[in-house]
Design a protein around this motif. Structure first.
Motif, PDB file in Angstrom:
ATOM      1  N   TYR A   1      -8.032  -3.018  -6.394  1.00 59.42           N
ATOM      2  CA  TYR A   1      -8.543  -2.027  -7.341  1.00 59.42           C
ATOM      3  C   TYR A   1      -8.303  -0.612  -6.812  1.00 59.42           C
TER       4      TYR A   1
ATOM      5  N   ARG B   1      -4.078   4.833  -4.917  1.00 59.75           N
ATOM      6  CA  ARG B   1      -4.624   4.365  -3.646  1.00 59.75           C
ATOM      7  C   ARG B   1      -5.540   3.179  -3.889  1.00 59.75           C
ATOM      8  N   VAL B   2      -5.454   2.196  -3.000  1.00 57.41           N
ATOM      9  CA  VAL B   2      -6.304   1.016  -3.117  1.00 57.41           C
ATOM     10  C   VAL B   2      -7.665   1.364  -2.528  1.00 57.41           C
ATOM     11  N   ASP B   3      -8.719   1.138  -3.313  1.00 59.68           N
ATOM     12  CA  ASP B   3     -10.069   1.416  -2.841  1.00 59.68           C
ATOM     13  C   ASP B   3     -10.687   0.155  -2.247  1.00 59.68           C
ATOM     14  N   TYR B   4     -10.520  -0.959  -2.961  1.00 59.82           N
ATOM     15  CA  TYR B   4     -11.066  -2.218  -2.444  1.00 59.82           C
ATOM     16  C   TYR B   4     -10.301  -3.394  -3.022  1.00 59.82           C
TER      17      TYR B   4
ATOM     18  N   THR C   1      -8.848   3.699  -6.676  1.00 58.70           N
ATOM     19  CA  THR C   1      -9.999   4.586  -6.489  1.00 58.70           C
ATOM     20  C   THR C   1     -10.672   4.926  -7.818  1.00 58.70           C
TER      21      THR C   1
ATOM     22  N   ARG D   1     -12.982  -6.449   0.567  1.00 61.67           N
ATOM     23  CA  ARG D   1     -12.504  -5.548   1.616  1.00 61.67           C
ATOM     24  C   ARG D   1     -12.453  -4.152   1.044  1.00 61.67           C
ATOM     25  N   GLN D   2     -13.171  -3.244   1.676  1.00 58.10           N
ATOM     26  CA  GLN D   2     -13.173  -1.855   1.230  1.00 58.10           C
ATOM     27  C   GLN D   2     -12.249  -1.059   2.132  1.00 58.10           C
ATOM     28  N   LEU D   3     -11.349  -0.287   1.525  1.00 58.61           N
ATOM     29  CA  LEU D   3     -10.315   0.357   2.330  1.00 58.61           C
ATOM     30  C   LEU D   3     -10.579   1.819   2.610  1.00 58.61           C
ATOM     31  N   THR D   4     -11.231   2.515   1.700  1.00 57.66           N
ATOM     32  CA  THR D   4     -11.327   3.969   1.879  1.00 57.66           C
ATOM     33  C   THR D   4     -12.743   4.445   2.212  1.00 57.66           C
TER      34      THR D   4
ATOM     35  N   PHE E   1       0.833  -1.206   0.000  1.00 59.65           N
ATOM     36  CA  PHE E   1       0.000   0.000   0.000  1.00 59.65           C
ATOM     37  C   PHE E   1       0.869   1.258   0.000  1.00 59.65           C
TER      38      PHE E   1
END
Lengths: 245, 245
Positions: free
Chosen positions: A214, A177-180, A216, B239-242, A167
């Motif tokens: 994935y 940035r990783v969204d999911y 953003t 998994r959702q990160l943001t 990350f």
């Protein structure tokens, strides 16, 4: 409360509160009011309300109409959730071990047809392949292979940066940035190679996650193939059936 | 829109919308406005807004500021999610098979120490143990053992009711609703017995879920041990990160 840039206040407050609940409410119990929590954490009541909403959605707290908000010991005790974000060192520490990285090997390769298809590349496109083994108090616990297109990298980097969580590398060197993450859960039987990587006997059951990260803007960034030594690292999932809002 | 009692309108609208997206937006695309969706589904705009919030939380749709709401093909294609509610027949059908129940066997047993501990009973308390095998287009796909305390049962029932989803039996005969399920994810190697139940060779990898169902008053109701034949039924997690709100 310590402030991290880029991370919303409510998310930081939820994290602080989650850790307190794990420490002080592991057997359940009623939470103090929003005002008390707000002044304890040094944040606004609005932030506390959002943080509580996050924790309710995670199942960590339960709201009972008329009686208040309670810690949920059935969920608080779980330390690895397949439906929540984690870093490997956090996973290992949450399971009660000391975390360390044993081996890191970086290769420059050409994308296979399967990898190309999963990351939206052309077969043969250059990719960085990072192999890592994580230790849990000295025992091999997690074996990871991360693959990302070389074309993503926007600036010079030192090889040592690839030992950090991917990350950070994506953020700093790829401006992504990783969204999911979509994770496929696959039971495996360790073959000779996997058994060596994880320090177990061939024929032992292993949990494998095959994951695509994935961005953003909803573009695939990374394919991660992760093998977890069972029962050293064991995942849980929570399914909520009646929650709506 | 068909109306189910006990299921909030927004949840029903989300289900309808999710199915439509799977049918018509499997490659992505921009959704029509809330008004259009509301009149198509025959519900209020407020219900549509809540339904969209549910689908956003599931990752099925993405909202892009200024540009609109989009179907997410990376998530829409997944048919078995470990973090979302399902019934076994739904799982099998979603994987593209015809679902059927092969075998059901009901036993009256005494709770083992482990079961007693997990369901908050005393060792030796009477429990109902229900074994089921589910078929996917004729192939054995899922082997389930459900155990619930006999004391939960509030009224007379026919043995045949135990072939239905356990949720219905809990509702109708125990007056209990399941609020959430905590699932432990365990990789297994099929032994002789499991191999026979699932119609595979011993030594094959199998995914096991060890699950406790909790009621709306946060009491444990059922222990379910479920074995899924891989790769016939394969789970994913998101998994959702943001995401925050």
């Amino acid at each position: 409360m310590r402030i991290k840039p880029n991370v919303p206040m409510a998310v930081q407050a939820a994290e602080l509160l989650r850790n307190r609940l794990r420490r002080d409410y592991v057997n359940g119990g009623r939470l103090p009011g929003e005002n008390v929590i707000a002044s304890e954490l040094g944040v606004s009541r609005g932030t506390v309300r959002q943080a509580l909403a996050i924790l309710e959605r995670e199942g960590v707290i339960l709201r009972q109409q008329g009686t208040g908000t309670f810690a949920n010991p059935n969920v608080l005790g779980i330390n690895a959730r397949v439906d929540m974000a984690y870093e490997f060192t956090q996973l290992i520490e949450a399971a009660g071990f000391e975390a360390a990285i044993d081996t890191v090997e970086v290769r420059r390769e050409a994308a296979s047809a399967d990898l190309a298809q999963r990351l939206g590349l052309a077969t043969g496109d250059p990719v960085l392949t990072i192999h890592k083994i994580f230790l849990a108090s000295g025992q091999r616990a997690i074996y990871v292979v991360e693959q990302l297109p070389t074309a993503l990298v926007q600036s010079e980097y030192a090889e040592s940066e690839l030992t950090h969580p991917i990350f950070d590398f994506l953020d700093q060197r790829c401006h992504q940035r990783v969204d999911y993450i979509v994770s496929e859960i696959v039971p495996c039987v360790a073959d000779q190679g996997l058994a060596e990587y994880l320090g177990i006997e061939p024929g032992q059951p292993i949990l494998k996650f095959s994951e695509v990260f994935y961005s953003t803007s909803n573009a695939p960034l990374v394919l991660a193939t992760v093998y977890f030594r069972d029962p050293l690292i064991r995942f849980h999932a929570l399914r909520q059936l009646t929650t709506v809002t």
